[in-house]
Design a protein around this motif. Structure first.
Motif, PDB file in Angstrom:
ATOM      1  N   LEU A 154       0.840  -1.158  -0.022  1.00  0.00           N
ATOM      2  CA  LEU A 154       0.112  -0.065   0.041  1.00  0.00           C
ATOM      3  C   LEU A 154       1.016   1.233   0.116  1.00  0.00           C
ATOM      4  O   LEU A 154       1.903   1.314   0.833  1.00  0.00           O
ATOM      5  CB  LEU A 154      -1.037   0.034   1.279  1.00  0.00           C
ATOM      6  N   ASP A 155       0.751   2.088  -0.937  1.00  0.00           N
ATOM      7  CA  ASP A 155       1.407   3.402  -0.890  1.00  0.00           C
ATOM      8  C   ASP A 155       1.119   4.354   0.010  1.00  0.00           C
ATOM      9  O   ASP A 155      -0.164   4.515   0.654  1.00  0.00           O
ATOM     10  CB  ASP A 155       1.143   4.090  -2.345  1.00  0.00           C
ATOM     11  N   ASP A 158      -2.122   6.641  -0.352  1.00  0.00           N
ATOM     12  CA  ASP A 158      -3.265   5.863  -1.051  1.00  0.00           C
ATOM     13  C   ASP A 158      -4.072   5.336   0.244  1.00  0.00           C
ATOM     14  O   ASP A 158      -3.703   5.362   1.318  1.00  0.00           O
ATOM     15  CB  ASP A 158      -3.090   4.774  -2.010  1.00  0.00           C
ATOM     16  N   ILE A 160      -7.481   2.165   1.019  1.00  0.00           N
ATOM     17  CA  ILE A 160      -8.061   0.957   0.654  1.00  0.00           C
ATOM     18  C   ILE A 160      -9.591   0.814   1.016  1.00  0.00           C
ATOM     19  O   ILE A 160      -9.942   1.684   2.054  1.00  0.00           O
ATOM     20  CB  ILE A 160      -7.349  -0.314   0.873  1.00  0.00           C
ATOM     21  N   TYR A 186      -4.797  -9.588  -7.055  1.00  0.00           N
ATOM     22  CA  TYR A 186      -4.970  -8.292  -7.373  1.00  0.00           C
ATOM     23  C   TYR A 186      -6.411  -7.944  -7.532  1.00  0.00           C
ATOM     24  O   TYR A 186      -7.376  -8.730  -8.002  1.00  0.00           O
ATOM     25  CB  TYR A 186      -4.142  -7.849  -8.606  1.00  0.00           C
ATOM     26  N   GLU A 189      -8.967  -1.049  -9.281  1.00  0.00           N
ATOM     27  CA  GLU A 189      -8.903   0.229  -8.493  1.00  0.00           C
ATOM     28  C   GLU A 189      -9.630   1.710  -9.322  1.00  0.00           C
ATOM     29  O   GLU A 189     -10.074   1.328 -10.519  1.00  0.00           O
ATOM     30  CB  GLU A 189      -7.318   0.383  -8.488  1.00  0.00           C
ATOM     31  N   CYS A 220      -1.141  -3.687 -11.052  1.00  0.00           N
ATOM     32  CA  CYS A 220      -0.962  -2.502 -10.179  1.00  0.00           C
ATOM     33  C   CYS A 220      -1.435  -2.967  -8.700  1.00  0.00           C
ATOM     34  O   CYS A 220      -0.896  -3.733  -8.095  1.00  0.00           O
ATOM     35  CB  CYS A 220      -1.502  -1.319 -10.928  1.00  0.00           C
ATOM     36  N   HIS A 221      -2.498  -2.114  -8.284  1.00  0.00           N
ATOM     37  CA  HIS A 221      -3.090  -1.928  -6.980  1.00  0.00           C
ATOM     38  C   HIS A 221      -4.673  -2.778  -6.975  1.00  0.00           C
ATOM     39  O   HIS A 221      -5.110  -2.414  -8.055  1.00  0.00           O
ATOM     40  CB  HIS A 221      -3.260  -0.449  -6.629  1.00  0.00           C
ATOM     41  N   LEU A 222      -4.934  -3.226  -5.978  1.00  0.00           N
ATOM     42  CA  LEU A 222      -4.219  -3.671  -4.698  1.00  0.00           C
ATOM     43  C   LEU A 222      -3.844  -5.052  -5.107  1.00  0.00           C
ATOM     44  O   LEU A 222      -4.346  -5.958  -5.765  1.00  0.00           O
ATOM     45  CB  LEU A 222      -5.177  -3.668  -3.586  1.00  0.00           C
ATOM     46  N   ASP A 244       7.135  -2.676  -8.208  1.00  0.00           N
ATOM     47  CA  ASP A 244       6.147  -3.484  -8.547  1.00  0.00           C
ATOM     48  C   ASP A 244       5.842  -4.234  -9.760  1.00  0.00           C
ATOM     49  O   ASP A 244       5.530  -5.676  -9.587  1.00  0.00           O
ATOM     50  CB  ASP A 244       4.789  -2.724  -8.242  1.00  0.00           C
ATOM     51  N   TYR A 276      -9.121  -0.272  -4.195  1.00  0.00           N
ATOM     52  CA  TYR A 276      -7.999   0.586  -3.758  1.00  0.00           C
ATOM     53  C   TYR A 276      -8.315   1.795  -4.563  1.00  0.00           C
ATOM     54  O   TYR A 276      -8.758   2.099  -5.571  1.00  0.00           O
ATOM     55  CB  TYR A 276      -6.535   0.084  -4.538  1.00  0.00           C
ATOM     56  N   TRP A 278      -6.215   5.368  -5.638  1.00  0.00           N
ATOM     57  CA  TRP A 278      -5.158   5.730  -5.827  1.00  0.00           C
ATOM     58  C   TRP A 278      -5.356   7.178  -5.837  1.00  0.00           C
ATOM     59  O   TRP A 278      -6.060   7.818  -6.605  1.00  0.00           O
ATOM     60  CB  TRP A 278      -4.602   5.250  -7.148  1.00  0.00           C
TER      61      TRP A 278
END
Length: 473
Positions: A154-155, A158, A160, A186, A189, A220-222, A244, A276, A278
């Motif tokens: 987790l950045d 950002d 969730i 994954y 997002e 990418c995220h999550l 990543d 997620y 962003w």
């Protein structure tokens, strides 16, 4: 306010794009962007309190511990608090939040310790790093401290959704029941427009697709990775900015079995829900792709390293769109990749719109009706090489050992013809199947295409759609 923020953002992107791609390319990109925004009708709706309560009850005895690892560096207090609050709000209770802080001052530490003291939540674990060693090594310090069975990244700015770890836990439980515990998970997002304080641009992703991940890090995220594998692979500082993507590629490499995609796909799990958010602000790559151009070069190098490790002789090129790549194989794709059974391109009609090419499992044409110069929106999927269920029999080539399948399905011998087509940015002579002996209507061509694609996939091969190969009918 929202529209003003988006207009300013679009002006900035248009100027950057014009510098890189010229007037014609910018015109088509701007036109497509405007169409995409006109069609946008998105609202993120968080699960209500009753739903979250049911999720808590359902997973109260769940054994799987998730470690959420956050590398922090000079994080704004408001962003830090919102990130931590989003983890504390999880309906799934078996988590730990590991914050590895490389900040020069003690602002992050004071905020985190204050929150721990106030809430008494010992699931939050803070570690002050002795120096800032870059995003990869800072993250590795947090990974080393993680105690969970899965590690999610987790950045620091950002956040969730409250059901994020619940959905991840369900997917893990399902995989374990089926005897195929996931190695990587994954989700979808969206972006959080900080100025307008609203959620925009949802990224609804595809299930795992090998050739697509070799074009862009759409995962990418999550993202969460099985802890043993994560701790073995770690992140590599040589690819800071695309660490990543490099990790995903090495996870894929660890699962790749030549000629068989199924074991790999079964252990890479896509959760088709936005989990997620962003954060989009001026200096983030979410809003300003020019803010971290080094990251896109790191991504290109990570992809080149992956290909070299697989013994593939290739050149990896940046596409017209930052963060999107094209692999140029030194030999024919079918010769270079033993896992690929068939490769096909796109077919344009008299109005230069796509009407045939790659097909999904229901027989729908991918990106049907899209003008030739359009890319498929902000994800640029319509110009990326990717795997699919089948490709059109009129614009494809079959590997030699599978050519008898063509005869079984069509009743005709497999022959090829040479054709000059547009491949990427150049005109090139390629070989494609000679279907001059077939007399079909459009529905008939599609039925034959689907049958051939299914037969190829049953043999354990991939069907690759390459929009860089274009013919006109």
């Amino acid at each position: 306010m929202k529209n003003r923020i988006l207009r300013i953002d679009n002006v900035r992107k248009t100027i950057n794009y014009l510098k890189k791609n010229g007037l014609a390319g910018t015109f088509y990109a701007a036109a497509e962007r405007m169409q995409e925004e006109k069609k946008a009708d998105y609202r993120y709706l968080a699960p209500d309190a009753e739903t979250l309560a049911k999720q808590r009850q359902e997973t109260a005895d769940a054994p799987c511990l998730f470690s959420v690892v956050v590398p922090a560096f000079e994080t704004k207090e408001a962003h830090l608090r919102e990130m931590i609050a989003s983890v504390q709000a999880q309906s799934y209770a078996r988590w730990e939040l590991v914050i590895a802080d490389a900040s020069a001052d003690d602002r992050v530490e004071r905020t985190v310790r204050q929150l721990i003291h106030k809430t008494g939540d010992l699931r939050i674990r803070y570690s002050r790093l002795s120096e800032n060693r870059g995003i990869a090594e800072n993250t590795n310090a947090g990974i080393a401290l993680a105690k969970g069975e899965y590690i999610a990244l987790l950045d620091h700015d950002d956040f969730i959704t409250p059901d994020a770890l619940y959905e991840m836990a369900l997917a893990v439980q399902k995989g374990r029941r089926e005897g195929r515990p996931p190695v990587l998970l994954y989700s979808d997002e969206d972006k959080y427009d900080e100025g307008a304080q609203t959620f925009v641009f949802p990224n609804k992703k595809k299930k795992f697709n090998l050739d697509l991940i070799l074009s862009n890090n759409y995962i990418c995220h999550l993202m969460a990775v099985e802890a043993g594998l994560m701790k073995r692979l770690k992140l590599r500082s040589d690819y800071d900015g695309a660490q990543d993507y490099d990790l995903v590629l090495r996870v894929v490499d660890s699962l790749w079995q030549e000629g068989a995609l199924t074991p790999q796909a079964a252990r890479i799990c896509h959760i088709p829900k936005v989990l997620y958010h962003w954060r989009s602000h001026r200096d983030s790559t979410a809003q300003n792709t020019g803010s971290k151009t080094y990251a896109y070069e790191a991504g290109r190098r990570a992809l080149a390293d992956f290909c070299a490790g697989r013994g593939l002789r290739v050149q990896v090129e940046h596409s017209l769109h930052l963060g999107f790549y094209r692999i140029v194989y030194e030999s024919d794709l079918l010769d270079a990749r033993q896992d690929v059974g068939i490769v096909g391109g796109r077919i344009l009609d008299g109005k230069r719109r796509m009407f045939a090419g790659g097909y999904d499992e229901e027989g729908n044409c991918l990106y049907e009706g899209l003008p030739a110069h359009f890319t498929g929106g902000s994800t640029h999927l319509a110009v990326l090489r990717q795997d699919c269920a089948s490709v059109d029999i009129r614009c494809m080539r079959l590997r030699k050992e599978l050519q008898p399948l063509y005869s079984e399905i069509t009743g005709l011998p497999y022959r090829e013809k040479h054709l000059r087509v547009k491949e990427g940015r150049e005109q090139k002579e390629v070989r494609i199947a000679d279907v001059s002996g077939l007399t079909c209507d459009e529905a008939g061509y599609r039925r034959l295409s689907m049958a051939l694609g299914e037969a190829v996939r049953r043999k354990g091969y991939l069907v690759v759609w390459d929009p860089g190969i274009t013919i006109h009918l």
